[in-house]
Design an enzyme around this catalytic site. Structure first.
Site, PDB file in Angstrom:
ATOM      1  N   PRO A  10       0.784  -1.225   0.000  1.00  0.00           N
ATOM      2  CA  PRO A  10       0.000   0.000   0.000  1.00  0.00           C
ATOM      3  C   PRO A  10       0.825   1.290   0.000  1.00  0.00           C
ATOM      4  O   PRO A  10       1.854   1.375   0.646  1.00  0.00           O
ATOM      5  CB  PRO A  10      -0.822  -0.105   1.295  1.00  0.00           C
ATOM      6  N   ASN A  11       0.316   2.222  -0.767  1.00  0.00           N
ATOM      7  CA  ASN A  11       0.849   3.591  -0.882  1.00  0.00           C
ATOM      8  C   ASN A  11       2.137   3.693  -1.697  1.00  0.00           C
ATOM      9  O   ASN A  11       2.617   4.793  -1.966  1.00  0.00           O
ATOM     10  CB  ASN A  11       1.051   4.235   0.504  1.00  0.00           C
ATOM     11  N   ARG A  18       5.031  10.972  -2.620  1.00  0.00           N
ATOM     12  CA  ARG A  18       4.745  10.678  -1.211  1.00  0.00           C
ATOM     13  C   ARG A  18       5.987  10.963  -0.365  1.00  0.00           C
ATOM     14  O   ARG A  18       7.037  10.345  -0.591  1.00  0.00           O
ATOM     15  CB  ARG A  18       4.403   9.188  -1.101  1.00  0.00           C
ATOM     16  N   TYR A  23      11.083   8.929   0.927  1.00  0.00           N
ATOM     17  CA  TYR A  23      11.001   7.913  -0.130  1.00  0.00           C
ATOM     18  C   TYR A  23      11.584   8.349  -1.479  1.00  0.00           C
ATOM     19  O   TYR A  23      11.564   7.578  -2.430  1.00  0.00           O
ATOM     20  CB  TYR A  23       9.534   7.478  -0.306  1.00  0.00           C
ATOM     21  N   ASN A  72       8.075  -5.638  -0.897  1.00  0.00           N
ATOM     22  CA  ASN A  72       7.944  -4.518   0.022  1.00  0.00           C
ATOM     23  C   ASN A  72       6.461  -4.447   0.379  1.00  0.00           C
ATOM     24  O   ASN A  72       5.662  -3.850  -0.351  1.00  0.00           O
ATOM     25  CB  ASN A  72       8.423  -3.210  -0.604  1.00  0.00           C
ATOM     26  N   ALA A  75       3.185  -0.901   4.784  1.00  0.00           N
ATOM     27  CA  ALA A  75       2.617  -0.900   6.142  1.00  0.00           C
ATOM     28  C   ALA A  75       2.140  -2.295   6.568  1.00  0.00           C
ATOM     29  O   ALA A  75       2.155  -2.621   7.766  1.00  0.00           O
ATOM     30  CB  ALA A  75       1.479   0.106   6.231  1.00  0.00           C
ATOM     31  N   GLU A  96      12.832  -9.497   1.521  1.00  0.00           N
ATOM     32  CA  GLU A  96      12.046  -8.362   2.041  1.00  0.00           C
ATOM     33  C   GLU A  96      12.842  -7.081   1.835  1.00  0.00           C
ATOM     34  O   GLU A  96      14.033  -7.036   2.171  1.00  0.00           O
ATOM     35  CB  GLU A  96      11.782  -8.580   3.546  1.00  0.00           C
ATOM     36  N   HIS A  98      12.802  -2.640   2.117  1.00  0.00           N
ATOM     37  CA  HIS A  98      12.189  -1.365   2.496  1.00  0.00           C
ATOM     38  C   HIS A  98      13.079  -0.245   1.990  1.00  0.00           C
ATOM     39  O   HIS A  98      14.308  -0.366   2.007  1.00  0.00           O
ATOM     40  CB  HIS A  98      12.022  -1.258   4.016  1.00  0.00           C
ATOM     41  N   ARG A 105      12.966   4.499  12.532  1.00  0.00           N
ATOM     42  CA  ARG A 105      11.697   5.231  12.546  1.00  0.00           C
ATOM     43  C   ARG A 105      10.850   4.795  13.748  1.00  0.00           C
ATOM     44  O   ARG A 105      11.369   4.250  14.708  1.00  0.00           O
ATOM     45  CB  ARG A 105      10.998   5.019  11.202  1.00  0.00           C
TER      46      ARG A 105
HETATM   47  C1  DQA Z   1       8.256   1.043   3.833  1.00  0.00           C
HETATM   48  C2  DQA Z   1       8.334   1.244   5.353  1.00  0.00           C
HETATM   49  C3  DQA Z   1       6.990   1.014   5.992  1.00  0.00           C
HETATM   50  O1  DQA Z   1       7.073   1.189   7.387  1.00  0.00           O
HETATM   51  C4  DQA Z   1       5.963   1.995   5.448  1.00  0.00           C
HETATM   52  O2  DQA Z   1       4.691   1.726   5.984  1.00  0.00           O
HETATM   53  C5  DQA Z   1       5.925   2.023   3.964  1.00  0.00           C
HETATM   54  C6  DQA Z   1       7.170   1.907   3.216  1.00  0.00           C
HETATM   55  C7  DQA Z   1       9.570   1.385   3.144  1.00  0.00           C
HETATM   56  O3  DQA Z   1       9.751   0.940   2.003  1.00  0.00           O
HETATM   57  O4  DQA Z   1      10.412   2.106   3.700  1.00  0.00           O
HETATM   58  O5  DQA Z   1       4.869   2.233   3.366  1.00  0.00           O
HETATM   59  O6  DQA Z   1       7.981  -0.319   3.587  1.00  0.00           O
END
Ligand code: DQA
Length: 138
Positions: A10-11, A18, A23, A72, A75, A96, A98, A105
């Site tokens: 998501p997102n 964003r 990011y 990835n 959230a 995995e 990020h 964070r």
């Molecule tokens: C994320 C880190 C997550 O905590 C966050 O909710 C994201 C992006 C990252 O790629 O840094 O949406 O996965």
């Protein structure tokens, strides 16, 4: 040819606009185009969904035939037992990733339901985290 897929949660469709301080300002399409031309000997697909069940469906769909999944879960990493179980259920290795260093964070980002069953974890290198994951499969 290695068959790889990047699965984004998501997102992450909003990359580029964003929170660019966290990011970055590149869109994922721009980044993916560069990566695909840099690694022409790999098949690199991309799937993004904001919906937990759709991510699980995709993990199941590719998880017995592809050579690698770069996940990835955004959230959902921190909340989804379902995605964690899907990663455990399949045969394809999952790396995995990020973009941000989640350990630097908020505390709620320190927990991952993906990590226990991931082949490895790469985080904190911006979009380069994805590239390092791809390299790990090649
Ligand atoms: C994320 C880190 C997550 O905590 C966050 O909710 C994201 C992006 C990252 O790629 O840094 O949406 O996965």
């Amino acid at each position: 040819m290695k068959k790889l897929i990047i699965i984004n949660g998501p997102n992450l469709n909003l990359l580029g606009k964003r929170e660019p301080n966290i990011y970055g300002s590149l869109t994922f399409t721009e980044f993916l185009d560069k990566i695909k031309s840099k690694y022409p000997n790999a098949s690199i697909e991309h799937y993004q969904s904001n919906i937990e069940g759709e991510l699980i469906d995709k993990i199941q769909e590719v998880g017995f035939s592809y050579d690698g999944i770069i996940l990835n879960a955004a959230a959902y990493t921190h909340t989804s037992i379902g995605i964690g179980d899907a990663v455990k259920a399949i045969e394809t290795p999952v790396v995995e990733v990020h973009i941000s260093n989640t350990f630097g964070r908020e505390e709620f980002r320190h927990q991952s339901f993906v990590s226990p069953n991931a082949k490895g974890i790469i985080l904190g290198f911006g979009l380069q985290s994805y590239e390092l994951a791809i390299q790990s499969f090649l």
